[in-house]
Design a protein around this motif. Structure first.
Motif, PDB file in Angstrom:
ATOM      1  N   LEU A  77      44.414  67.768  47.158  1.00 55.51           N
ATOM      2  CA  LEU A  77      45.290  66.991  46.280  1.00 55.51           C
ATOM      3  C   LEU A  77      45.827  65.742  46.987  1.00 55.51           C
ATOM      4  O   LEU A  77      45.951  64.672  46.372  1.00 55.51           O
ATOM      5  CB  LEU A  77      46.458  67.856  45.806  1.00 55.51           C
ATOM      6  CG  LEU A  77      46.179  68.844  44.675  1.00 55.51           C
ATOM      7  CD1 LEU A  77      47.410  69.703  44.418  1.00 55.51           C
ATOM      8  CD2 LEU A  77      45.781  68.109  43.405  1.00 55.51           C
ATOM      9  N   ILE A  78      46.146  65.883  48.260  1.00 57.31           N
ATOM     10  CA  ILE A  78      46.604  64.716  49.020  1.00 57.31           C
ATOM     11  C   ILE A  78      45.501  63.668  49.072  1.00 57.31           C
ATOM     12  O   ILE A  78      45.747  62.462  48.873  1.00 57.31           O
ATOM     13  CB  ILE A  78      47.041  65.121  50.437  1.00 57.31           C
ATOM     14  CG1 ILE A  78      48.298  65.999  50.380  1.00 57.31           C
ATOM     15  CG2 ILE A  78      47.300  63.895  51.306  1.00 57.31           C
ATOM     16  CD1 ILE A  78      48.716  66.576  51.726  1.00 57.31           C
ATOM     17  N   GLY A  79      44.268  64.121  49.306  1.00 56.62           N
ATOM     18  CA  GLY A  79      43.144  63.195  49.348  1.00 56.62           C
ATOM     19  C   GLY A  79      42.900  62.510  48.020  1.00 56.62           C
ATOM     20  O   GLY A  79      42.647  61.302  47.958  1.00 56.62           O
ATOM     21  N   GLU A  80      42.986  63.277  46.921  1.00 60.34           N
ATOM     22  CA  GLU A  80      42.761  62.709  45.591  1.00 60.34           C
ATOM     23  C   GLU A  80      43.864  61.731  45.202  1.00 60.34           C
ATOM     24  O   GLU A  80      43.614  60.724  44.525  1.00 60.34           O
ATOM     25  CB  GLU A  80      42.666  63.832  44.560  1.00 60.34           C
ATOM     26  CG  GLU A  80      41.439  64.716  44.716  1.00 60.34           C
ATOM     27  CD  GLU A  80      41.507  65.962  43.842  1.00 60.34           C
ATOM     28  OE1 GLU A  80      42.565  66.190  43.214  1.00 60.34           O
ATOM     29  OE2 GLU A  80      40.512  66.722  43.803  1.00 60.34           O
ATOM     30  N   THR A  81      45.090  62.027  45.605  1.00 59.96           N
ATOM     31  CA  THR A  81      46.220  61.159  45.287  1.00 59.96           C
ATOM     32  C   THR A  81      46.229  59.923  46.163  1.00 59.96           C
ATOM     33  O   THR A  81      46.742  58.864  45.757  1.00 59.96           O
ATOM     34  CB  THR A  81      47.544  61.931  45.464  1.00 59.96           C
ATOM     35  OG1 THR A  81      47.498  63.136  44.703  1.00 59.96           O
ATOM     36  CG2 THR A  81      48.740  61.115  45.017  1.00 59.96           C
ATOM     37  N   GLY A  82      45.645  60.069  47.347  1.00 63.09           N
ATOM     38  CA  GLY A  82      45.700  59.020  48.357  1.00 63.09           C
ATOM     39  C   GLY A  82      46.812  59.317  49.324  1.00 63.09           C
ATOM     40  O   GLY A  82      47.989  59.267  48.927  1.00 63.09           O
ATOM     41  N   PRO A  83      46.505  59.697  50.566  1.00 62.98           N
ATOM     42  CA  PRO A  83      47.559  60.064  51.517  1.00 62.98           C
ATOM     43  C   PRO A  83      48.647  59.014  51.628  1.00 62.98           C
ATOM     44  O   PRO A  83      49.823  59.345  51.828  1.00 62.98           O
ATOM     45  CB  PRO A  83      46.792  60.223  52.835  1.00 62.98           C
ATOM     46  CG  PRO A  83      45.388  60.521  52.436  1.00 62.98           C
ATOM     47  CD  PRO A  83      45.157  59.772  51.154  1.00 62.98           C
ATOM     48  N   GLN A  84      48.275  57.750  51.473  1.00 64.07           N
ATOM     49  CA  GLN A  84      49.253  56.664  51.596  1.00 64.07           C
ATOM     50  C   GLN A  84      50.257  56.661  50.461  1.00 64.07           C
ATOM     51  O   GLN A  84      51.287  55.970  50.539  1.00 64.07           O
ATOM     52  CB  GLN A  84      48.532  55.307  51.647  1.00 64.07           C
ATOM     53  CG  GLN A  84      47.942  54.834  50.327  1.00 64.07           C
ATOM     54  CD  GLN A  84      46.604  55.478  49.980  1.00 64.07           C
ATOM     55  OE1 GLN A  84      46.119  56.358  50.711  1.00 64.07           O
ATOM     56  NE2 GLN A  84      45.989  55.044  48.891  1.00 64.07           N
ATOM     57  N   ASN A  85      50.009  57.464  49.413  1.00 61.70           N
ATOM     58  CA  ASN A  85      50.905  57.523  48.262  1.00 61.70           C
ATOM     59  C   ASN A  85      51.773  58.773  48.234  1.00 61.70           C
ATOM     60  O   ASN A  85      52.634  58.904  47.359  1.00 61.70           O
ATOM     61  CB  ASN A  85      50.099  57.461  46.960  1.00 61.70           C
ATOM     62  CG  ASN A  85      49.312  56.178  46.827  1.00 61.70           C
ATOM     63  OD1 ASN A  85      49.831  55.096  47.113  1.00 61.70           O
ATOM     64  ND2 ASN A  85      48.056  56.288  46.409  1.00 61.70           N
ATOM     65  N   VAL A  86      51.547  59.707  49.154  1.00 59.66           N
ATOM     66  CA  VAL A  86      52.235  60.999  49.112  1.00 59.66           C
ATOM     67  C   VAL A  86      53.411  60.991  50.082  1.00 59.66           C
ATOM     68  O   VAL A  86      53.254  60.720  51.273  1.00 59.66           O
ATOM     69  CB  VAL A  86      51.268  62.151  49.452  1.00 59.66           C
ATOM     70  CG1 VAL A  86      52.011  63.487  49.393  1.00 59.66           C
ATOM     71  CG2 VAL A  86      50.091  62.169  48.476  1.00 59.66           C
ATOM     72  N   ALA A  87      54.589  61.287  49.546  1.00 58.58           N
ATOM     73  CA  ALA A  87      55.794  61.331  50.379  1.00 58.58           C
ATOM     74  C   ALA A  87      55.973  62.688  51.042  1.00 58.58           C
ATOM     75  O   ALA A  87      56.327  62.767  52.216  1.00 58.58           O
ATOM     76  CB  ALA A  87      57.023  61.005  49.530  1.00 58.58           C
ATOM     77  N   ALA A  88      55.754  63.774  50.270  1.00 61.79           N
ATOM     78  CA  ALA A  88      56.076  65.098  50.794  1.00 61.79           C
ATOM     79  C   ALA A  88      55.307  66.176  50.051  1.00 61.79           C
ATOM     80  O   ALA A  88      54.833  65.971  48.922  1.00 61.79           O
ATOM     81  CB  ALA A  88      57.575  65.363  50.674  1.00 61.79           C
ATOM     82  N   VAL A  89      55.212  67.303  50.696  1.00 60.86           N
ATOM     83  CA  VAL A  89      54.785  68.564  50.075  1.00 60.86           C
ATOM     84  C   VAL A  89      55.976  69.498  50.158  1.00 60.86           C
ATOM     85  O   VAL A  89      56.634  69.592  51.209  1.00 60.86           O
ATOM     86  CB  VAL A  89      53.570  69.171  50.797  1.00 60.86           C
ATOM     87  CG1 VAL A  89      53.306  70.592  50.309  1.00 60.86           C
ATOM     88  CG2 VAL A  89      52.337  68.307  50.599  1.00 60.86           C
ATOM     89  N   ILE A  90      56.281  70.172  49.047  1.00 65.80           N
ATOM     90  CA  ILE A  90      57.432  71.073  49.010  1.00 65.80           C
ATOM     91  C   ILE A  90      56.958  72.474  48.662  1.00 65.80           C
ATOM     92  O   ILE A  90      56.126  72.664  47.768  1.00 65.80           O
ATOM     93  CB  ILE A  90      58.487  70.573  47.993  1.00 65.80           C
ATOM     94  CG1 ILE A  90      59.736  71.458  48.026  1.00 65.80           C
ATOM     95  CG2 ILE A  90      57.918  70.476  46.596  1.00 65.80           C
ATOM     96  CD1 ILE A  90      60.899  70.868  47.241  1.00 65.80           C
ATOM     97  N   ALA A  91      57.458  73.476  49.387  1.00 59.48           N
ATOM     98  CA  ALA A  91      57.016  74.851  49.161  1.00 59.48           C
ATOM     99  C   ALA A  91      58.064  75.831  49.656  1.00 59.48           C
ATOM    100  O   ALA A  91      58.819  75.538  50.599  1.00 59.48           O
ATOM    101  CB  ALA A  91      55.689  75.114  49.879  1.00 59.48           C
ATOM    102  N   GLU A  92      58.122  76.988  49.003  1.00 58.46           N
ATOM    103  CA  GLU A  92      58.938  78.104  49.473  1.00 58.46           C
ATOM    104  C   GLU A  92      58.091  78.941  50.433  1.00 58.46           C
ATOM    105  O   GLU A  92      57.013  79.395  50.052  1.00 58.46           O
ATOM    106  CB  GLU A  92      59.361  78.976  48.297  1.00 58.46           C
ATOM    107  CG  GLU A  92      60.174  78.260  47.232  1.00 58.46           C
ATOM    108  CD  GLU A  92      60.076  78.935  45.875  1.00 58.46           C
ATOM    109  OE1 GLU A  92      61.023  79.660  45.510  1.00 58.46           O
ATOM    110  OE2 GLU A  92      59.054  78.735  45.189  1.00 58.46           O
ATOM    111  N   PRO A  93      58.547  79.168  51.657  1.00 58.72           N
ATOM    112  CA  PRO A  93      57.755  79.986  52.591  1.00 58.72           C
ATOM    113  C   PRO A  93      57.463  81.375  52.046  1.00 58.72           C
ATOM    114  O   PRO A  93      56.349  81.885  52.191  1.00 58.72           O
ATOM    115  CB  PRO A  93      58.630  80.037  53.834  1.00 58.72           C
ATOM    116  CG  PRO A  93      59.416  78.761  53.771  1.00 58.72           C
ATOM    117  CD  PRO A  93      59.708  78.558  52.316  1.00 58.72           C
ATOM    118  N   VAL A  94      58.455  82.035  51.466  1.00 54.29           N
ATOM    119  CA  VAL A  94      58.240  83.246  50.670  1.00 54.29           C
ATOM    120  C   VAL A  94      58.783  82.919  49.282  1.00 54.29           C
ATOM    121  O   VAL A  94      59.970  82.634  49.132  1.00 54.29           O
ATOM    122  CB  VAL A  94      58.966  84.468  51.256  1.00 54.29           C
ATOM    123  CG1 VAL A  94      58.822  85.676  50.325  1.00 54.29           C
ATOM    124  CG2 VAL A  94      58.407  84.816  52.638  1.00 54.29           C
TER     125      VAL A  94
END
Length: 452
Positions: free
Chosen positions: A205-222
């Motif tokens: 998804l980062i590649g498809e969006t373009g890494p230069q356009n992605v600020a963050a990935v957000i996730a719950e560890p559990v």
């Protein structure tokens, strides 16, 4: 007298005579007081809080040393604007930095709750990239079946279908990665042959969006109650850390529910020796005694803001002195009574108490870590067919549990449904845990029978 509410076809009856909450729902329970892991009604019924409220309670209810610390803070001053220093704020920040936070996360921003803190974390990610000269980095990648809060921005990055409903046209259309939901793998794969496909999807998804356009990935560890205690494979978070670092994307760990000992470690990311760029913790930070949550990051994120003359916006009640005093007292109690280790030690007992449910004809899976567990129920465990939405199975289980003196927490997202979550206070005994397991089975049996 309130007028009767006209019902649309297929809706549920609503008792609008009840003054609270805004829209009445679920069991109508009045709580008079609480002590240890128990709630008490005005009639004297004792209810074991197997949910810790909303998976908040940890040190147990009625701890006088916490309320005394809060009272002392309020006696000195009722309110002080967030940027000013007070002794309770400084004590809490130093305790967090010295004894709780992962290494390198030494900048602390205090807020009034999880949603507020998650909103601040998203703003921080954006501000950092702008300050670094990359204003085009504005996309945040989240995951399906996640929940990060009820504000517009936190709903946008979350994957909670029911809570997003009706607001979709207000929300940025940001990409969602598949969750590590191995029971019903959205990629049609299975462990262990899947490798890290669900986390590799984030890389894609980062590649498809373009890494230069992605600020963050957000996730719950559990993942919390929205998914039902999804515990990731051990290679998931190390791989996610590597992906984000390689693309210059900030990694935000939402530990509002899983942090401060809930999974048997100080923070769930500690299980995999991963340090995110931004960590958010709440709920167990004050054990429910006061509304407070924190955003934690390193100096490398704070410095660009300072150098460009920016501040990380405060909310009015962020770092309220009494809330800071409560959190400091709660964390001191957890340290003194070694509660994180106690949670880890109680995990096998919880697993054993829930083990009989693994063979229940209407239980698809029992999963969890530490004292954060969930049960996913189904009409047919062989096909994983769910009960219809209108059956309201989770709320039936909660109601049956209350009638038997135990409170369970309903989870799911309506699309992903029939989840019951357990998050009892850390002071529960082994006998309490055994009772939770026994009553949960009885409640599931009764709820399923009521569904016909």
């Amino acid at each position: 007298m309130t007028e009767a509410v006209q019902q649309a076809p297929g809706t549920h009856p609503v008792d609008m005579e009840r003054p609270w909450p805004f829209v009445p729902f679920g069991a109508n329970l009045t709580v008079d007081r609480a002590e240890g892991p128990y709630l008490y009604t005005p009639e004297g019924q004792r209810i074991l809080d197997a949910a810790g409220g909303a998976v908040v309670g940890n040190i147990g209810y009625g701890r006088a040393d916490v309320t005394e610390a809060m009272a002392a803070a309020v006696r000195r001053f009722g309110y002080v604007v967030p940027p000013f220093q007070t002794d309770s704020r400084l004590r809490l920040v130093e305790r967090l930095r010295d004894r709780w936070l992962p290494p390198g996360l030494d900048r602390v921003h205090l807020n009034s709750g999880g949603t507020e803190a998650m909103e601040v974390a998203l703003k921080l990610a954006r501000q950092v990239h702008v300050a670094r000269g990359e204003p085009q980095r504005r996309v945040v990648i989240g995951r399906d079946l996640s929940y990060h809060g009820a504000s517009i921005m936190t709903l946008a990055v979350g994957g909670h279908a029911e809570r997003r409903a009706g607001f979709e046209d207000w929300l940025p259309d940001w990409p969602k990665a598949p969750p590590h939901y191995c029971l019903r793998c959205p990629l049609g794969l299975s462990r262990p042959t899947c490798g890290t496909a669900c986390v590799d999807a984030i890389d894609r998804l980062i590649g498809e969006t373009g890494p230069q356009n992605v600020a963050a990935v957000i996730a719950e560890p559990v993942v919390g109650s929205s998914g039902g205690s999804f515990v990731p494979p051990d290679d998931y978070w190390p791989r996610l850390r590597e992906i984000c670092s390689r693309h210059g994307v900030l990694l935000i760990a939402d530990e509002v529910m899983s942090g401060f000992g809930r999974t048997g470690a100080k923070f769930a990311v500690d299980h995999w020796n991963v340090v995110p760029d931004i960590l958010v913790g709440g709920k167990g930070m004050s054990g429910g005694y006061a509304p407070i949550a924190g955003v934690y990051a390193g100096e490398e994120l704070a410095r660009p803001l300072a150098e460009t003359g920016q501040q990380l916006m405060y909310y009015t009640y962020g770092g309220h002195p009494a809330a800071c005093a409560a959190a400091d007292a709660v964390l001191e109690i957890m340290e003194r009574e070694d509660m994180v280790a106690r949670v880890a030690a109680l995990e096998p007992r919880m697993e054993a108490a829930l083990a009989p449910l693994r063979q229940h004809p209407n239980v698809a899976e029992v999963r969890g870590k530490g004292l954060l567990w969930s049960i996913e129920m189904v009409r047919d465990r062989d096909t994983l067919e769910r009960f219809p939405v209108e059956a309201g199975l989770s709320f039936k289980v909660v109601s049956e549990g209350l009638s038997r003196g135990v409170f369970f927490y309903p989870g799911g997202t309506k699309v992903h449904r029939d989840i019951v979550t357990l998050g009892p206070p850390f002071v529960v005994t082994e006998a309490d845990i055994d009772l939770i397991g026994a009553v949960l089975r009885e409640s599931i049996d009764a709820a399923v029978a009521a569904c016909g």
